[in-house]
Write a protein that holds these residues in place. Structure first.
Motif, PDB file in Angstrom:
ATOM      1  N   SER A   1      21.799  32.444   9.146  1.00  0.00           N
ATOM      2  CA  SER A   1      21.408  32.496   7.744  1.00  0.00           C
ATOM      3  C   SER A   1      22.316  33.409   6.938  1.00  0.00           C
ATOM      4  O   SER A   1      22.659  33.110   5.784  1.00  0.00           O
ATOM      5  CB  SER A   1      19.953  32.955   7.636  1.00  0.00           C
ATOM      6  OG  SER A   1      19.508  32.892   6.311  1.00  0.00           O
TER       7      SER A   1
ATOM      8  N   ILE B   1      23.003  28.890   0.725  1.00  0.00           N
ATOM      9  CA  ILE B   1      21.761  28.252   1.175  1.00  0.00           C
ATOM     10  C   ILE B   1      21.153  29.068   2.306  1.00  0.00           C
ATOM     11  O   ILE B   1      21.841  29.847   2.959  1.00  0.00           O
ATOM     12  CB  ILE B   1      21.984  26.793   1.648  1.00  0.00           C
ATOM     13  CG1 ILE B   1      22.827  26.762   2.928  1.00  0.00           C
ATOM     14  CG2 ILE B   1      22.583  25.946   0.545  1.00  0.00           C
ATOM     15  CD1 ILE B   1      22.761  25.458   3.674  1.00  0.00           C
TER      16      ILE B   1
ATOM     17  N   GLU C   1      16.314  27.338   6.079  1.00  0.00           N
ATOM     18  CA  GLU C   1      15.413  26.206   5.875  1.00  0.00           C
ATOM     19  C   GLU C   1      16.183  25.011   5.315  1.00  0.00           C
ATOM     20  O   GLU C   1      15.951  23.865   5.704  1.00  0.00           O
ATOM     21  CB  GLU C   1      14.256  26.572   4.929  1.00  0.00           C
ATOM     22  CG  GLU C   1      13.336  27.646   5.458  1.00  0.00           C
ATOM     23  CD  GLU C   1      13.834  29.057   5.167  1.00  0.00           C
ATOM     24  OE1 GLU C   1      14.857  29.211   4.445  1.00  0.00           O
ATOM     25  OE2 GLU C   1      13.221  30.005   5.670  1.00  0.00           O
ATOM     26  N   THR C   2      17.093  25.287   4.399  1.00  0.00           N
ATOM     27  CA  THR C   2      17.908  24.216   3.830  1.00  0.00           C
ATOM     28  C   THR C   2      18.755  23.568   4.915  1.00  0.00           C
ATOM     29  O   THR C   2      18.854  22.336   4.993  1.00  0.00           O
ATOM     30  CB  THR C   2      18.804  24.752   2.694  1.00  0.00           C
ATOM     31  OG1 THR C   2      17.960  25.290   1.680  1.00  0.00           O
ATOM     32  CG2 THR C   2      19.693  23.676   2.103  1.00  0.00           C
TER      33      THR C   2
ATOM     34  N   SER D   1       6.720  25.478   2.093  1.00  0.00           N
ATOM     35  CA  SER D   1       8.104  25.898   2.306  1.00  0.00           C
ATOM     36  C   SER D   1       9.055  24.718   2.173  1.00  0.00           C
ATOM     37  O   SER D   1      10.127  24.830   1.571  1.00  0.00           O
ATOM     38  CB  SER D   1       8.250  26.540   3.691  1.00  0.00           C
ATOM     39  OG  SER D   1       9.584  26.909   3.928  1.00  0.00           O
ATOM     40  N   VAL D   2       8.653  23.573   2.697  1.00  0.00           N
ATOM     41  CA  VAL D   2       9.483  22.365   2.584  1.00  0.00           C
ATOM     42  C   VAL D   2       9.622  21.971   1.116  1.00  0.00           C
ATOM     43  O   VAL D   2      10.726  21.659   0.644  1.00  0.00           O
ATOM     44  CB  VAL D   2       8.898  21.198   3.409  1.00  0.00           C
ATOM     45  CG1 VAL D   2       9.665  19.902   3.152  1.00  0.00           C
ATOM     46  CG2 VAL D   2       8.915  21.526   4.894  1.00  0.00           C
TER      47      VAL D   2
ATOM     48  N   ARG E   1       9.388  23.868  -1.573  1.00  0.00           N
ATOM     49  CA  ARG E   1      10.272  24.826  -2.254  1.00  0.00           C
ATOM     50  C   ARG E   1      11.738  24.575  -1.884  1.00  0.00           C
ATOM     51  O   ARG E   1      12.623  24.626  -2.743  1.00  0.00           O
ATOM     52  CB  ARG E   1       9.895  26.265  -1.890  1.00  0.00           C
ATOM     53  CG  ARG E   1       8.658  26.787  -2.568  1.00  0.00           C
ATOM     54  CD  ARG E   1       8.477  28.283  -2.354  1.00  0.00           C
ATOM     55  NE  ARG E   1       8.443  28.679  -0.959  1.00  0.00           N
ATOM     56  CZ  ARG E   1       7.347  28.705  -0.202  1.00  0.00           C
ATOM     57  NH1 ARG E   1       6.176  28.369  -0.727  1.00  0.00           N
ATOM     58  NH2 ARG E   1       7.414  29.091   1.057  1.00  0.00           N
ATOM     59  N   THR E   2      11.981  24.291  -0.617  1.00  0.00           N
ATOM     60  CA  THR E   2      13.355  24.046  -0.175  1.00  0.00           C
ATOM     61  C   THR E   2      13.898  22.769  -0.801  1.00  0.00           C
ATOM     62  O   THR E   2      15.046  22.738  -1.266  1.00  0.00           O
ATOM     63  CB  THR E   2      13.427  23.991   1.364  1.00  0.00           C
ATOM     64  OG1 THR E   2      12.887  25.215   1.896  1.00  0.00           O
ATOM     65  CG2 THR E   2      14.855  23.815   1.848  1.00  0.00           C
TER      66      THR E   2
ATOM     67  N   SER F   1      14.799  23.503  -4.388  1.00  0.00           N
ATOM     68  CA  SER F   1      16.043  24.256  -4.455  1.00  0.00           C
ATOM     69  C   SER F   1      17.249  23.370  -4.154  1.00  0.00           C
ATOM     70  O   SER F   1      18.278  23.451  -4.831  1.00  0.00           O
ATOM     71  CB  SER F   1      15.980  25.424  -3.470  1.00  0.00           C
ATOM     72  OG  SER F   1      17.232  26.057  -3.374  1.00  0.00           O
ATOM     73  N   MET F   2      17.123  22.518  -3.144  1.00  0.00           N
ATOM     74  CA  MET F   2      18.226  21.615  -2.783  1.00  0.00           C
ATOM     75  C   MET F   2      18.536  20.659  -3.931  1.00  0.00           C
ATOM     76  O   MET F   2      19.699  20.369  -4.216  1.00  0.00           O
ATOM     77  CB  MET F   2      17.880  20.832  -1.517  1.00  0.00           C
ATOM     78  CG  MET F   2      17.824  21.684  -0.262  1.00  0.00           C
ATOM     79  SD  MET F   2      17.255  20.763   1.191  1.00  0.00           S
ATOM     80  CE  MET F   2      18.768  19.845   1.584  1.00  0.00           C
TER      81      MET F   2
END
Length: 191
Positions: A42, A51, A54-55, A83-84, A86-87, A90-91
């Motif tokens: 990370s 990133i 998670e991304t 979490s998915v 939010r990711t 963001s993506m």
């Protein structure tokens, strides 16, 4: 007294009681390894590509499956849905994925790579495979095959572990050895 015994801190009388032997407790090793691998990767993903881990995990799925829903990510990787979501958001904001509605269920959205997202995945993949090679370098090729088989079997066994855990806790509750189930946490929303 052995060297190993001398290395371990002594506990005060108030703290005496059973303790997990971390040298033999396999869940601890899985946790330690996963946390340290994720933290190390990370750091580089954030510094170089902007990133998080998670991304990257979702990018791996997209490269394999072509398109994924949040539900599929949760099912395969075990990430929680919030979490998915939010990711994915963001993506999308970074221009890494685009979304399309499911033909059969309008509530589902499929994420797919944009050209920028695919290019980033391909660049990161070289780094990820280099880390894997370094990680496994202490094993002989045959040992890697055995390790992968063992990990696959352990992964497939997780539903039985959960079922056994549920049965154990219900038995403990019935015997009054653990508190009854508490109310489920509710999301707090503000108007």
């Amino acid at each position: 007294m052995t060297a190993r015994q001398r290395e371990r801190p002594t506990r005060t009388d108030a703290l005496q009681g059973p303790a997990v032997d971390l040298d033999r407790y396999t869940p601890a090793y899985f946790t330690f390894i996963a946390n340290k691998l994720a933290r190390g990767a990370s750091k580089h993903y954030l510094e170089t590509y902007g990133i998080g881990i998670e991304t990257w995990r979702i990018m791996v799925m997209l490269a394999i499956e072509g398109k994924v829903t949040a539900q599929r990510v949760c099912q395969l990787i075990g990430m929680d849905k919030a979490s998915v979501s939010r990711t994915f958001k963001s993506m999308h904001a970074q221009g890494l994925v685009s979304f399309s509605s499911d033909d059969h269920d309008g509530r589902l959205r499929h994420a797919t790579f944009t050209p920028r997202g695919r290019e980033m995945h391909d660049s990161i993949m070289k780094f990820a495979l280099n880390r894997e090679q370094a990680f496994l370098s202490v094993l002989a090729p045959g040992e890697v095959d055995v390790l992968i088989d063992l990990l696959r079997r352990l992964h497939e066994n997780l539903p039985m572990v959960d079922a056994t855990s549920d049965a154990f806790m219900e038995n403990q509750r019935a015997r009054g050895l653990v508190p009854p189930r508490g109310p489920r946490r509710r999301k707090v929303t503000t108007p």
